[in-house]
Design a protein around this motif. Sequence first.
Motif, PDB file in Angstrom:
ATOM      1  N   MET A   1      61.030  17.874   7.056  1.00 33.13           N
ATOM      2  CA  MET A   1      59.838  17.748   6.257  1.00 33.13           C
ATOM      3  C   MET A   1      58.612  17.707   7.167  1.00 33.13           C
ATOM      4  O   MET A   1      58.576  17.013   8.154  1.00 33.13           O
ATOM      5  N   ARG A   2      57.609  18.478   6.817  1.00 34.67           N
ATOM      6  CA  ARG A   2      56.383  18.536   7.604  1.00 34.67           C
ATOM      7  C   ARG A   2      55.422  17.427   7.195  1.00 34.67           C
ATOM      8  O   ARG A   2      55.306  17.091   6.035  1.00 34.67           O
ATOM      9  N   THR A   3      54.742  16.928   8.203  1.00 31.73           N
ATOM     10  CA  THR A   3      53.676  15.970   7.934  1.00 31.73           C
ATOM     11  C   THR A   3      52.363  16.609   8.355  1.00 31.73           C
ATOM     12  O   THR A   3      52.349  17.700   8.918  1.00 31.73           O
ATOM     13  N   THR A   6      52.406  17.509  12.049  1.00 29.04           N
ATOM     14  CA  THR A   6      53.345  18.501  12.547  1.00 29.04           C
ATOM     15  C   THR A   6      52.672  19.859  12.566  1.00 29.04           C
ATOM     16  O   THR A   6      52.163  20.317  11.545  1.00 29.04           O
ATOM     17  N   PRO A   7      52.635  20.527  13.739  1.00 32.33           N
ATOM     18  CA  PRO A   7      51.997  21.839  13.805  1.00 32.33           C
ATOM     19  C   PRO A   7      52.775  22.890  13.015  1.00 32.33           C
ATOM     20  O   PRO A   7      53.966  22.744  12.765  1.00 32.33           O
ATOM     21  N   ALA A   8      52.077  23.951  12.647  1.00 32.12           N
ATOM     22  CA  ALA A   8      52.706  25.054  11.914  1.00 32.12           C
ATOM     23  C   ALA A   8      53.677  25.789  12.826  1.00 32.12           C
ATOM     24  O   ALA A   8      53.420  25.974  14.008  1.00 32.12           O
ATOM     25  N   GLY A   9      54.794  26.229  12.244  1.00 30.02           N
ATOM     26  CA  GLY A   9      55.806  26.943  13.009  1.00 30.02           C
ATOM     27  C   GLY A   9      55.872  28.408  12.636  1.00 30.02           C
ATOM     28  O   GLY A   9      55.489  28.808  11.535  1.00 30.02           O
ATOM     29  N   ILE A  10      56.347  29.223  13.590  1.00 30.47           N
ATOM     30  CA  ILE A  10      56.465  30.661  13.394  1.00 30.47           C
ATOM     31  C   ILE A  10      57.602  31.153  14.288  1.00 30.47           C
ATOM     32  O   ILE A  10      57.847  30.585  15.354  1.00 30.47           O
ATOM     33  N   SER A  11      58.302  32.197  13.849  1.00 34.05           N
ATOM     34  CA  SER A  11      59.385  32.758  14.669  1.00 34.05           C
ATOM     35  C   SER A  11      58.802  33.708  15.713  1.00 34.05           C
ATOM     36  O   SER A  11      57.653  34.146  15.605  1.00 34.05           O
ATOM     37  N   LEU A  38      59.504  23.919  17.946  1.00 38.72           N
ATOM     38  CA  LEU A  38      59.671  22.943  16.874  1.00 38.72           C
ATOM     39  C   LEU A  38      61.139  22.798  16.495  1.00 38.72           C
ATOM     40  O   LEU A  38      61.614  21.721  16.172  1.00 38.72           O
ATOM     41  N   ARG A  39      61.848  23.930  16.504  1.00 39.55           N
ATOM     42  CA  ARG A  39      63.268  23.932  16.152  1.00 39.55           C
ATOM     43  C   ARG A  39      63.950  25.018  16.966  1.00 39.55           C
ATOM     44  O   ARG A  39      63.567  26.182  16.897  1.00 39.55           O
ATOM     45  N   GLU A  52      50.008  27.598  17.068  1.00 42.79           N
ATOM     46  CA  GLU A  52      48.763  27.357  17.806  1.00 42.79           C
ATOM     47  C   GLU A  52      48.909  27.747  19.285  1.00 42.79           C
ATOM     48  O   GLU A  52      48.002  28.339  19.876  1.00 42.79           O
ATOM     49  N   ASP A  53      50.057  27.431  19.888  1.00 44.67           N
ATOM     50  CA  ASP A  53      50.305  27.784  21.288  1.00 44.67           C
ATOM     51  C   ASP A  53      50.339  29.292  21.468  1.00 44.67           C
ATOM     52  O   ASP A  53      49.773  29.831  22.426  1.00 44.67           O
ATOM     53  N   ILE A  54      51.014  29.978  20.553  1.00 50.76           N
ATOM     54  CA  ILE A  54      51.114  31.431  20.635  1.00 50.76           C
ATOM     55  C   ILE A  54      49.739  32.070  20.455  1.00 50.76           C
ATOM     56  O   ILE A  54      49.363  32.986  21.192  1.00 50.76           O
TER      57      ILE A  54
END
Length: 94
Positions: A1-3, A6-11, A38-39, A52-54
């Motif tokens: 579960m995101r809070t 928690t930053p947004a994730g992307i593949s 993140l995972r 954000e890092d990407i």
Amino acid sequence: MRTAETPAGISQSEAARKYGVPQQLISRWVKQGLIRVLRPGGRGRPYELVEEDIARLAAIYHEEAARSPHGLQGKRTRRLLLQKLLDELRGYGL
């Protein structure tokens, strides 16, 4: 579960398409520790990376590639990206 924290994730494949960066380069950035995971992937499931890092690294990559008549290649790419990122983290900005 995101809070909210928690930053947004992307593949990797989504990031490559969205930011116009080779997927192999994104994979290299992950291995170098420049992109937070993140995972972790596994059993056919893709890595979930901090978008954000990407986005930050892709902006640096495209900025430097536009300056060079031959684009960025190999060790020069890594050195420039790492230096720009370190400068940003130290508060010097892009």
